[in-house]
Every structure is written in C-alpha cells, then in structure tokens.
Design a protein around this motif. Structure first.
Motif: not given
Length: 143
Positions: A85-91
């Motif tokens: 799920y990284r690099n999708r703006g979740y953090a």
C-alpha cells in the motif's frame, strides 16, 4: 482507491496486531493489550488507513502534557503502511488526519515526530508535510 482514514476501534485489534507484528516484530504486544489500549489509553490516538475493511496501515499519536507548558504536545510515535500500500499517500493522509483531529481536541504547542536517522524514505514524507529537524537529540536507555 477506496481509502478511508479514521480512528481505530476495538474491532480493528486483530488487524492491528498483524500490522504491529510486521512493523515492530512478533511478541511486542498481544491482542488483549491492543484491545485494552484502544479502550482505556486516553493519551494515545490510533489512526488507521482502511481500504475496503482491510487495514493498510496505522499511526500512533501520543498526547503529552507537562506543567512546564500551557499547551499539549502531540508526538507521532509509530507510522506503518504495509508494503503493498506504500506510495499511495496513506502515511501523509493519516498524519494529516491526526494533526486535524488532535488540534481540534487540545490546545497544542507543537507536533513532534520520531523516525530513524537512516529512514530517508520516511524523512522525505515528513519533510513534505512540514516537519523539520529541531536540533533536539533523542536518547534512550534499555532497562
């Protein structure tokens, strides 16, 4: 993308245990301790990224208050997003949600964030969100 950023609930405990095991290693906590913390720890806010009832990540925010200051401080102590799920703006979305949520509930002096000195990927995200090195040195001691 069907992402929802929200406060964690007790119903998220099983998925949070799996995520925490991936992030901090197995055995650091238990399902019962997670459930208890979600219900009783009034000084921590846990926020999750939920994609179709699957938790993609979480952040933990500690609310700190000292008699030395009139306002509260917020410290983001944990930020984890599953690899897929990284690099999708979740953090960024979870941190933004945390800032808004906590800022509405408490008179805040500042937001703090702790990360590894060699975690350049995370540092890049945090810098884009306006976090800067403040000259403080973080020290710890194992007991």
């Amino acid at each position: 993308m069907d992402m929802k950023i929200r406060l964690a609930t007790v119903d998220d405990a099983k998925q949070l245990l799996i995520l925490n095991d991936e992030f901090n290693g197995k055995g650091e906590t238990t399902l019962e301790k997670i459930r208890d913390s979600l219900v009783n720890n009034q000084w921590e806010v846990v926020i999750v990224a939920d994609e179709k009832d699957v938790l993609a990540g979480f952040i933990c925010v500690q609310i700190k208050k000292s008699f030395c200051y009139t306002q509260f401080m917020m410290e983001v102590t944990e930020v984890y997003v599953k690899q897929e799920y990284r690099n999708r703006g979740y953090a960024s979305a979870m941190i933004g949600f945390a800032e808004d949520y906590v800022n509405k509930k408490y008179p805040l002096q500042k937001f703090e964030l702790l990360t590894g000195k060699n975690n350049f990927t995370a540092q890049s995200v945090y810098h884009k969100l306006g976090y800067k090195e403040d000259g403080e040195i973080h020290l710890s001691k194992q007991l």
